[in-house]
Design an enzyme around this catalytic site. Sequence first.
Site, PDB file in Angstrom:
ATOM      1  N   THR A  29       0.824  -1.210   0.000  1.00  0.00           N
ATOM      2  CA  THR A  29       0.000   0.000   0.000  1.00  0.00           C
ATOM      3  C   THR A  29       0.860   1.262   0.000  1.00  0.00           C
ATOM      4  O   THR A  29       0.588   2.212  -0.728  1.00  0.00           O
ATOM      5  CB  THR A  29      -0.931   0.015   1.224  1.00  0.00           C
ATOM      6  OG1 THR A  29      -1.732  -1.169   1.214  1.00  0.00           O
ATOM      7  CG2 THR A  29      -1.840   1.231   1.201  1.00  0.00           C
ATOM      8  N   TRP A  73      -1.622  -5.312  -5.393  1.00  0.00           N
ATOM      9  CA  TRP A  73      -1.462  -5.309  -6.849  1.00  0.00           C
ATOM     10  C   TRP A  73      -0.629  -6.494  -7.340  1.00  0.00           C
ATOM     11  O   TRP A  73       0.222  -6.337  -8.216  1.00  0.00           O
ATOM     12  CB  TRP A  73      -0.829  -3.992  -7.336  1.00  0.00           C
ATOM     13  CG  TRP A  73      -1.299  -2.773  -6.630  1.00  0.00           C
ATOM     14  CD1 TRP A  73      -0.570  -1.929  -5.845  1.00  0.00           C
ATOM     15  CD2 TRP A  73      -2.636  -2.246  -6.629  1.00  0.00           C
ATOM     16  NE1 TRP A  73      -1.351  -0.911  -5.357  1.00  0.00           N
ATOM     17  CE2 TRP A  73      -2.637  -1.081  -5.822  1.00  0.00           C
ATOM     18  CE3 TRP A  73      -3.838  -2.642  -7.226  1.00  0.00           C
ATOM     19  CZ2 TRP A  73      -3.771  -0.311  -5.605  1.00  0.00           C
ATOM     20  CZ3 TRP A  73      -4.972  -1.870  -6.996  1.00  0.00           C
ATOM     21  CH2 TRP A  73      -4.927  -0.724  -6.207  1.00  0.00           C
ATOM     22  N   ILE A  74      -0.862  -7.656  -6.778  1.00  0.00           N
ATOM     23  CA  ILE A  74      -0.055  -8.823  -7.126  1.00  0.00           C
ATOM     24  C   ILE A  74      -0.667  -9.551  -8.323  1.00  0.00           C
ATOM     25  O   ILE A  74      -1.732 -10.161  -8.227  1.00  0.00           O
ATOM     26  CB  ILE A  74       0.092  -9.769  -5.921  1.00  0.00           C
ATOM     27  CG1 ILE A  74       0.624  -8.987  -4.708  1.00  0.00           C
ATOM     28  CG2 ILE A  74       0.986 -10.937  -6.277  1.00  0.00           C
ATOM     29  CD1 ILE A  74       1.917  -8.234  -4.957  1.00  0.00           C
ATOM     30  N   GLU A  80     -10.076   6.149 -33.071  1.00  0.00           N
ATOM     31  CA  GLU A  80     -10.477   7.311 -33.872  1.00  0.00           C
ATOM     32  C   GLU A  80     -10.606   6.944 -35.347  1.00  0.00           C
ATOM     33  O   GLU A  80     -11.560   7.355 -36.019  1.00  0.00           O
ATOM     34  CB  GLU A  80      -9.452   8.433 -33.700  1.00  0.00           C
ATOM     35  CG  GLU A  80      -9.403   9.023 -32.304  1.00  0.00           C
ATOM     36  CD  GLU A  80      -8.304  10.066 -32.170  1.00  0.00           C
ATOM     37  OE1 GLU A  80      -7.871  10.613 -33.208  1.00  0.00           O
ATOM     38  OE2 GLU A  80      -7.873  10.332 -31.036  1.00  0.00           O
ATOM     39  N   MET A  96     -11.296   4.132 -36.682  1.00  0.00           N
ATOM     40  CA  MET A  96     -12.451   3.279 -36.940  1.00  0.00           C
ATOM     41  C   MET A  96     -13.773   3.995 -36.705  1.00  0.00           C
ATOM     42  O   MET A  96     -14.834   3.512 -37.115  1.00  0.00           O
ATOM     43  CB  MET A  96     -12.373   2.019 -36.080  1.00  0.00           C
ATOM     44  CG  MET A  96     -11.281   1.053 -36.526  1.00  0.00           C
ATOM     45  SD  MET A  96     -11.330  -0.531 -35.669  1.00  0.00           S
ATOM     46  CE  MET A  96     -12.888  -1.193 -36.264  1.00  0.00           C
ATOM     47  N   GLU A 138       5.744  -2.409 -13.256  1.00  0.00           N
ATOM     48  CA  GLU A 138       7.189  -2.636 -13.416  1.00  0.00           C
ATOM     49  C   GLU A 138       7.931  -1.326 -13.681  1.00  0.00           C
ATOM     50  O   GLU A 138       8.865  -1.271 -14.472  1.00  0.00           O
ATOM     51  CB  GLU A 138       7.462  -3.680 -14.504  1.00  0.00           C
ATOM     52  CG  GLU A 138       6.989  -5.066 -14.083  1.00  0.00           C
ATOM     53  CD  GLU A 138       7.707  -6.195 -14.776  1.00  0.00           C
ATOM     54  OE1 GLU A 138       8.908  -6.040 -15.106  1.00  0.00           O
ATOM     55  OE2 GLU A 138       7.072  -7.247 -14.962  1.00  0.00           O
ATOM     56  N   SER A 152       6.155   5.294 -16.197  1.00  0.00           N
ATOM     57  CA  SER A 152       6.907   5.992 -17.248  1.00  0.00           C
ATOM     58  C   SER A 152       7.863   7.021 -16.655  1.00  0.00           C
ATOM     59  O   SER A 152       8.987   7.199 -17.139  1.00  0.00           O
ATOM     60  CB  SER A 152       5.944   6.669 -18.226  1.00  0.00           C
ATOM     61  OG  SER A 152       5.334   5.718 -19.076  1.00  0.00           O
TER      62      SER A 152
END
Length: 432
Positions: free
Chosen positions: A179, A207-208, A387, A389, A414, A417
């Site tokens: 957490t 978040w495993i 967009e 399509m 992982e 950014s």
Amino acid sequence: MERATVRLLRGGALLRRNFPSCLSSWKTPPHALNSSQSEAQLKATSNGPPLAPLQTFTDEEMMIKSAVKKFAQEQVAPFVSKMDEDSKMEKSVIQGLFQQGLMGIEIDTKYGGTGASFFSSVLVIEELAKVDASVALVCDIQNTLINRMIGKYGTEEQKATYLPKLATEKASSICISETGAGSDSFAMKTRADKKGDYYIINGSKMWISSAEIAGLFVVMANADFSAGYKGITCFLVDGDTEGLHVGKPENKLGIRASSTCPVTFENVKVPKTNILGQVGHGYKYAIGSLNEGRIGIAAQMLGVAQGCFDYTIPYIKERKQFGRRVFDFQGLQHQVAHMATQLEAARLLTYNAARLLEAGRPMIKEASMAKYHASELAGLITSKCIEWMGGVGYTKSYPVEKYFRDAKIGTIYEGTSNIQLNTIAKCISAEY
């Protein structure tokens, strides 16, 4: 000559570009040398045989790539929509990954693995992600993180115990995030207290990925808080160990078929023989493994972007507006050309990082670049495809909206950014 070249390629050190202040920049520009090449490497390669393009594959790599493409189209694609809707992976898909040898790609054949290369893992992840990012993630975690960690740091007994099962029947998961310890993973509070020949683990992880299907957990816990992050130790914990509890899967935006759960440890008793590597070296293993794992995520995001692109282009070449194919409008052609160029750049960055890793050469900067660029591009290109399509791209009747949802996670897990940019900047600073 070839053997000498190989030795140079494997042993070359990172070139530090420290130019004297008196040196005229026009004589020796800083960009003249690649940061991942030593002078010896440059001399060896300039006089030797021409190097193969990055997209040149061995016979084995071609065979694996072709087989995985067939598997993904025939055994994964029919379930993609249902798995996304139900937030649950089909058992037959997981079984298929094992049957095809895709969960033990680099594991030695003596342990029941495929015995292939890291680059093969990258190709597998990319091909799977073209069809479904969740399935690619299960394969990615197993191969680029867990299997490699046990292969590099495990004892012979640990390898003999776990690698055969990981190659043939047992999925796995890695427990680092908490957490209050996301990007700042070394701030983890999960503890491991030594009691005789055992360690007692208490704490919780968040978040495993793959937690719901995992039979083995690689757990990072601090065995000595007085040493700070240097107390972090890596443990191999079987999924059926008493006190280990996997919580309810998160209801996520994307990669919904991949279970992402909290995992709690309540007096989990682990024998000291299940310590992976050395006590207090877990932080080193985590950093090293994530550096390598980022190449896997780059491959996943590359696959997502390519899969979405491959679906969209035929559509806009058929659909007509104002009496012309949508593809024939110059404004859209420019967008398509730009995205295709960025896609090719992402592929080359990813393949280059993978080849560097295989050659034993520095690749931390290159891995972060690949992960950063591929992840950012996946979000952009999937958005553009919707967009292009038009209205149908925004509906669940077509797969492009799912590609869009799946792409977002690439900029988060992982290493976000921004974390990748930090890493790249540190590497650049060290080069000058």
